[in-house]
Enzyme design. Structure first.
Site, short mmCIF file in Angstrom:
data_model
loop_
_atom_site.label_atom_id
_atom_site.label_comp_id
_atom_site.label_asym_id
_atom_site.label_seq_id
_atom_site.Cartn_x
_atom_site.Cartn_y
_atom_site.Cartn_z
N GLU A 21 -25.59 -0.34 -116.77
CA GLU A 21 -26.72 0.33 -116.12
C GLU A 21 -27.57 1.13 -117.09
O GLU A 21 -28.68 1.57 -116.76
CB GLU A 21 -26.22 1.23 -114.97
CG GLU A 21 -25.57 2.54 -115.38
CD GLU A 21 -24.12 2.44 -115.80
OE1 GLU A 21 -23.43 3.47 -115.73
OE2 GLU A 21 -23.66 1.35 -116.19
N HIS A 35 -21.44 0.56 -120.28
CA HIS A 35 -22.34 0.94 -119.18
C HIS A 35 -23.52 -0.01 -119.10
O HIS A 35 -24.55 0.21 -119.74
CB HIS A 35 -22.83 2.38 -119.38
CG HIS A 35 -21.80 3.40 -119.10
ND1 HIS A 35 -21.60 3.95 -117.85
CD2 HIS A 35 -20.87 3.96 -119.91
CE1 HIS A 35 -20.61 4.82 -117.90
NE2 HIS A 35 -20.13 4.84 -119.14
N CYS A 84 -16.73 1.42 -116.68
CA CYS A 84 -16.09 2.49 -117.45
C CYS A 84 -14.89 3.06 -116.70
O CYS A 84 -13.85 2.41 -116.64
CB CYS A 84 -17.13 3.56 -117.82
SG CYS A 84 -16.62 4.64 -119.17
#
Length: 195
Positions: free
Chosen positions: A172, A170, A85
């Site tokens: 994660e 993202h 990001c």
């Protein structure tokens, strides 16, 4: 050869613990570096770097110049580096991309993978990833476009000359597809060490 030391640059991300939970089991040591300290940090002995997302905007004219200066350390990195990001945008900007304000995305998007690449190994051709941003970048010169979404063209990129990678989404916070992508990056780090 295992990863001895991984550096994670924290750009004030609320998802930093998600990154650490995925990365730490695969590394002997993980160091967390605040974004404001990164320019003054020596990356000697570091095997790989992940630059997190964060709540800051490159298109905010009040802090645009100050913000980009925080990422000058990128130009000196020689190890595999993954930008997420904000980190993705920073890598792009440091290589000549332009940042622009786009549609706000706070949900999941399908990302169309354009070509095979070690970063997307074992992923479907249209994996679903969590988005949390309102800015995007143009593709910097010397980078390959790996993936796009309906809303942002440059969702995933890889440098043709350095082991640098960027994802606008993202991983994660994207469940299994995101974990696969991060593990792919860690595999790239391991193989880079062996060269």
């Amino acid at each position: 050869m295992p990863i001895n030391k991984m550096a994670v640059i924290n750009c004030l991300s609320s998802k930093i613990n998600n990154i650490l939970e995925i990365v730490e089991p695969h590394c002997s040591s993980t160091i967390l570096i605040p974004m404001d300290d990164a320019n003054d940090t020596s990356f000697d002995g570091i095997d790989g770097v992940i630059i997190s997302g964060g709540p800051l905007l490159f298109t905010d004219k009040t802090n645009e110049t100050t913000l980009i200066k925080k990422f000058h350390f990128i130009t000196d990195l020689k190890v595999p580096t993954l930008g997420i990001c904000l980190g993705h945008q920073a890598i792009g900007l440091m290589h000549g991309a332009e940042c622009y304000r786009g549609p706000e995305r706070r949900e999941t998007d399908s990302v169309r993978i354009h070509k095979s690449h070690p970063l997307v190994e074992n992923l479907d051709t249209n994996p679903i990833f969590r988005e949390d941003h309102c800015e995007g970048i143009t593709l910097p010169q010397g980078f390959d476009l790996i993936g796009s979404s309906q809303h942002y063209e440059v969702e995933m990129m890889a440098s043709l000359h350095k082991p640098f990678f960027g994802v606008q989404f993202h991983p994660e916070a994207s469940g299994e597809p995101g974990e696969v992508l991060i593990r792919n990056f860690l595999k790239i780090v391991t193989e880079y060490k062996m060269e």
